[in-house]
Write a protein that holds these residues in place. Structure first.
Motif, short mmCIF file in Angstrom:
data_model
loop_
_atom_site.label_atom_id
_atom_site.label_comp_id
_atom_site.label_asym_id
_atom_site.label_seq_id
_atom_site.Cartn_x
_atom_site.Cartn_y
_atom_site.Cartn_z
N ASN A 181 0.71 -1.27 0.06
CA ASN A 181 -0.20 0.19 0.00
C ASN A 181 1.27 0.68 0.42
OD1 ASN A 181 -2.42 -1.62 -0.03
ND2 ASN A 181 -2.09 -1.67 2.48
N VAL A 182 1.62 1.60 0.90
CA VAL A 182 2.14 2.87 1.28
C VAL A 182 3.03 3.13 0.30
CG1 VAL A 182 3.65 4.03 2.38
CG2 VAL A 182 2.08 2.43 3.74
N PRO A 183 4.20 2.00 -0.08
CA PRO A 183 5.39 2.47 -1.48
C PRO A 183 4.37 2.96 -2.47
CG PRO A 183 5.44 0.51 -0.54
CD PRO A 183 4.35 0.75 0.25
N LEU A 184 3.08 2.13 -3.09
CA LEU A 184 2.22 2.49 -4.14
C LEU A 184 1.95 3.91 -4.32
CD1 LEU A 184 0.74 -1.13 -4.47
CD2 LEU A 184 1.92 0.56 -6.51
N LEU A 185 0.96 4.03 -2.73
CA LEU A 185 0.54 5.44 -2.92
C LEU A 185 1.67 6.74 -3.23
CD1 LEU A 185 -2.67 4.88 -0.50
CD2 LEU A 185 -2.62 4.88 -2.58
N ALA A 186 2.86 6.01 -2.67
CA ALA A 186 3.95 6.93 -3.14
C ALA A 186 4.07 8.13 -4.35
CB ALA A 186 5.14 6.79 -1.76
#
Length: 320
Positions: A181-186
């Motif tokens: 989730n987090v690296p994708l949304l970044a």
């Protein structure tokens, strides 16, 4: 004014655990061993709890499903990760990435709640032993496991849909070894407030709710053990939940380390280290924890190996 064209990303590049070329082969060997042990250990637990007549109890029914979840979670992540250690082009398609994220979410949420279900099972076994087979009946076991899988699947659909509802049109390089989730949304070039809120609420709710069940269960278990007059009874009661307590401590300890870090010291590299633990290391450790600290599992393994040796000898005798 000239129209602005936005090119939608069709594939992502995974940096991996490390982008140093000299570390790719050593890391491949390390994680191949970890994945091999994970597969062997969890398939062993699944087989033993399925075929051994003395392990047909609610506790081992839940343990079998924990092993299925651990095996599946590692299998969603490890094969692609291992391939990427050996190739120069570490790409994954848009839809492959979405599928991996969905699969990861299904099994990580299922693990969170399966550990909570197992804590409740131990609470009933120790605090209400006379009602154990009534409260934790076969029907209740199936219901608890079914609800765990249904909820985890629903959560995965909602969260992954939110993550992939935003536009990815700038960089396509993910600073991770799988689609998370987090690296994708970044990487998104659109507003990420809504998907970030959904991810945060989902993660916080799942962890707090399951941890509450675990803590309340073990608080009552400890009180019940302390009330026992017999030291032998206390030792036996503690031994029945020691393995689960160890697994819970390692798993929730890793999650809390990841989510309770100060924002100033938080980084995607730290997330990668924590992710290695709960996607690959913990699924490898759980079969060891439950087999090395459990007399029933060790006895079942000896019986299984004995029967297997007898079967092989019989086959050799028939050939002669």
């Amino acid at each position: 004014m000239a129209p602005e064209y936005i090119t939608q990303i069709t594939e992502f590049v995974l940096i991996g655990v490390s982008d140093l070329p000299e570390l790719q082969i050593p890391l491949f060997c390390v994680f191949l061993v970890i994945y091999g042990l994970t597969v062997t250990g969890n398939l062993g637990i699944i087989t033993l709890t399925r075929v051994d007549s003395r392990l047909q109890t609610p506790m081992y029914f839940f343990l079998r499903h924990l092993a299925i979840i651990n095996f599946s979670n590692s299998t969603v992540i490890a094969p692609k990760m291992l391939v990427n250690f050996l190739v120069s082009k570490k790409t994954t398609s848009y839809y492959e990435c979405a599928t991996q994220l969905g699969g990861f979410l299904v099994f990580i949420v299922a693990e969170v709640f399966m550990l909570a279900v197992m804590a409740y099972d131990r609470y009933v076994a120790i605090c209400n032993p006379l009602l154990y087979m009534v409260v934790v009946s076969c029907r209740i076991c199936l219901l608890l496991v079914s609800l765990t899988y249904l909820y985890s699947f629903s959560t995965a659909v909602v969260v992954s849909s939110c993550v992939f509802s935003v536009s990815y049109c700038a960089s396509n390089v993910i600073n991770h070894f799988y689609c998370d989730n987090v690296p994708l949304l970044a990487l998104s070039c659109s507003d990420t407030y809504f998907p970030e809120t959904v991810v945060f609420i989902s993660a916080a709710t799942n962890i707090l709710f399951s941890m509450t069940i675990v803590l309340v269960s073990y608080f009552n278990i400890v009180l019940s053990i302390l009330r026992m007059r017999s030291s032998e009874g206390r030792k036996k009661a503690f031994s029945t939940c020691a393995s689960h307590m160890t697994a819970v401590t390692v798993f929730y300890g890793t999650l809390l380390f990841m989510y309770l870090q100060p924002r100033s010291s938080h980084s995607l590299d730290t997330d990668k280290v924590a992710s290695v633990f709960y996607t690959l290391v913990i699924p490898m450790l759980n079969p060891m924890i439950y087999s090395l600290r459990n007399k029933d599992v060790k006895a079942a393994l000896r019986r299984f190996m004995g029967n297997l040796c007898c079967s092989l000898k019989s086959l050799q005798f028939l050939k002669l």
